[in-house]
Design an enzyme around this catalytic site. Structure first.
Site, PDB file in Angstrom:
ATOM      1  N   ASN A 174      43.746  84.051  10.876  1.00  0.00           N
ATOM      2  CA  ASN A 174      43.428  82.986  11.840  1.00  0.00           C
ATOM      3  C   ASN A 174      42.457  81.971  11.228  1.00  0.00           C
ATOM      4  O   ASN A 174      42.617  80.754  11.385  1.00  0.00           O
ATOM      5  CB  ASN A 174      42.797  83.571  13.105  1.00  0.00           C
ATOM      6  CG  ASN A 174      43.803  84.247  14.020  1.00  0.00           C
ATOM      7  OD1 ASN A 174      45.006  84.116  13.835  1.00  0.00           O
ATOM      8  ND2 ASN A 174      43.297  84.962  15.005  1.00  0.00           N
ATOM      9  N   LYS A 219      26.153  84.506  17.613  1.00  0.00           N
ATOM     10  CA  LYS A 219      26.934  83.862  18.677  1.00  0.00           C
ATOM     11  C   LYS A 219      26.496  84.432  20.021  1.00  0.00           C
ATOM     12  O   LYS A 219      26.501  85.654  20.214  1.00  0.00           O
ATOM     13  CB  LYS A 219      28.420  84.091  18.426  1.00  0.00           C
ATOM     14  CG  LYS A 219      28.925  83.475  17.127  1.00  0.00           C
ATOM     15  CD  LYS A 219      30.376  83.811  16.865  1.00  0.00           C
ATOM     16  CE  LYS A 219      30.568  85.289  16.547  1.00  0.00           C
ATOM     17  NZ  LYS A 219      31.981  85.615  16.237  1.00  0.00           N
ATOM     18  N   GLY A 258      27.817  83.616  23.130  1.00  0.00           N
ATOM     19  CA  GLY A 258      28.780  83.350  24.186  1.00  0.00           C
ATOM     20  C   GLY A 258      28.644  81.946  24.738  1.00  0.00           C
ATOM     21  O   GLY A 258      28.513  80.962  24.004  1.00  0.00           O
ATOM     22  N   GLY A 268      25.777  79.506  23.511  1.00  0.00           N
ATOM     23  CA  GLY A 268      25.802  78.775  22.253  1.00  0.00           C
ATOM     24  C   GLY A 268      25.609  79.688  21.064  1.00  0.00           C
ATOM     25  O   GLY A 268      26.044  80.842  21.062  1.00  0.00           O
ATOM     26  N   ASP A 301      37.236  83.552  15.786  1.00  0.00           N
ATOM     27  CA  ASP A 301      37.793  83.176  14.486  1.00  0.00           C
ATOM     28  C   ASP A 301      37.746  81.665  14.305  1.00  0.00           C
ATOM     29  O   ASP A 301      37.443  81.165  13.217  1.00  0.00           O
ATOM     30  CB  ASP A 301      39.238  83.659  14.372  1.00  0.00           C
ATOM     31  CG  ASP A 301      39.373  85.162  14.556  1.00  0.00           C
ATOM     32  OD1 ASP A 301      38.416  85.887  14.220  1.00  0.00           O
ATOM     33  OD2 ASP A 301      40.430  85.602  15.040  1.00  0.00           O
TER      34      ASP A 301
END
Length: 350
Positions: free
Chosen positions: A50, A237, A239, A242, A274
């Protein structure tokens, strides 16, 4: 090791080499339990492929290295990934093992009703090892992108990742997405320490705040950085909140950059991680500032979130650059929905 990969004088050099298993994915024709879905459409799925597809679609020279079976599903994977502009010449065929496949429901994989049925045990990709992959390809790109999924496939795959993440002169920048998938590990108790070790050997690491808590019992971006002090760049990360990026520099203290996520009208939540990695890597290859690297990650993720599948064409580079360059107020006012990546589509603000 710098957080930006070294440039090469060769115009044909590969920007990013991605190593990992890709599978044929069977996507449901409608929501519901796997037992109730009457038919499925065929797609492709694999974290590393991906990333390679998204980077190639964004104009980079990307290669995907793996093993597939000498079967029709293997043919489909290679053809589909090649169609994105990815170099698949180093993909090897295994006459004795099949290409992996899986079925999934239409619901968010983070919900209790999400189902995935994998048929990948003994797959061709699980037989990857230090002895049978083309090292001359893996080590010649500016970036080598790996993930924790590969480590879970077999002891040989884990040995391969240990070899590729070992310090050595002239090593490409090693990018590692933790991708903690407990269901893939035969020894679930071993996975946290294995993934932590691999992440600490990488130069650039992507990890979700939720998966770090699940795998290592650490909560919050600062605690994750304490657990992973070695990578030159750590992307946590968070969610919908940010991403927080820790960048090592000449000073003892990291530079910490918080970049809010975009508001997105989500069509399907798969593939966003991804895509974020691809956007961040794309901007890294171009030497953009850390804030803009994360913003390009958010924009690439938003492109995938607003389509049904795992892959889509990213926004044109000049358009993504204009959006990434917005001031904080205008960035915070963006709201992206289906079709927003089209050149003639107006981007909404609130």
């Amino acid at each position: 090791m710098s957080g930006t990969p070294a440039r090469t004088d060769a115009e044909t050099a590969t920007d990013v080499v991605c190593l990992g298993e890709s599978m044929v994915t069977f996507l449901p024709s409608r929501p519901g339990r796997l037992a109730d879905v009457p038919s499925f459409g065929r797609g492709i799925g694999g974290a590393e492929s991906n990333v390679a597809c998204a980077l190639a679609a964004a104009g980079h020279r990307a290669a995907w290295v793996s093993r597939v079976g000498a079967d029709g599903f293997g043919d489909h994977l290679v053809d589909a990934i090649s169609a994105y502009g990815v170099d698949t010449s180093a993909v090897r065929r295994d006459p004795g093992r099949p290409t992996g496949i899986y079925f999934r429901t239409a619901t968010d994989r983070g919900t209790d009703v999400h189902e995935v049925a994998y048929y990948r045990a003994g797959s061709a990709a699980s037989a990857m090892s230090p002895a049978n992959v083309p090292h001359e390809v893996l080590l010649t790109g500016r970036v080598l992108h790996l993930s924790g999924i590969t480590a879970a496939l077999s002891a040989d795959c884990l040995a391969l990742l240990h070899e590729l993440t070992a310090p050595r002169p002239g090593r490409p920048l090693v990018s590692f997405d933790v991708n903690h998938r407990p269901g893939l590990w035969r020894d679930a108790d071993a996975s946290p320490s294995v993934l932590l070790d691999l992440a600490r050997r990488a130069d650039l690491v992507f990890v979700g705040e939720d998966e770090a808590e699940e795998a290592w019992g650490v909560k919050g971006a600062a605690a994750i950085r304490e657990a992973l002090p070695e990578p030159a760049v750590l992307v946590v990360k968070r969610g919908a909140e940010g991403a927080t990026v820790y960048s090592a520099g000449p000073d003892p203290a990291d530079t910490v950059t918080d970049v809010p996520a975009l508001r997105v009208d989500v069509v399907a939540p798969v593939g966003a991680g991804d895509a974020f990695a691809a956007g961040f890597l794309s901007a890294t290859l171009r030497g953009l500032p850390v804030r803009d690297r994360a913003r390009h990650g958010h924009l690439m993720a938003a492109a995938v979130l607003t389509v049904p599948g795992d892959l889509t064409d990213p926004p044109a580079r000049d358009r993504a650059d204009r959006l990434a360059a917005l001031d904080d107020t205008d960035w915070g006012r963006l709201r992206l929905g289906p079709g927003w990546t089209g050149d003639d589509t107006e981007v909404r603000t609130t």
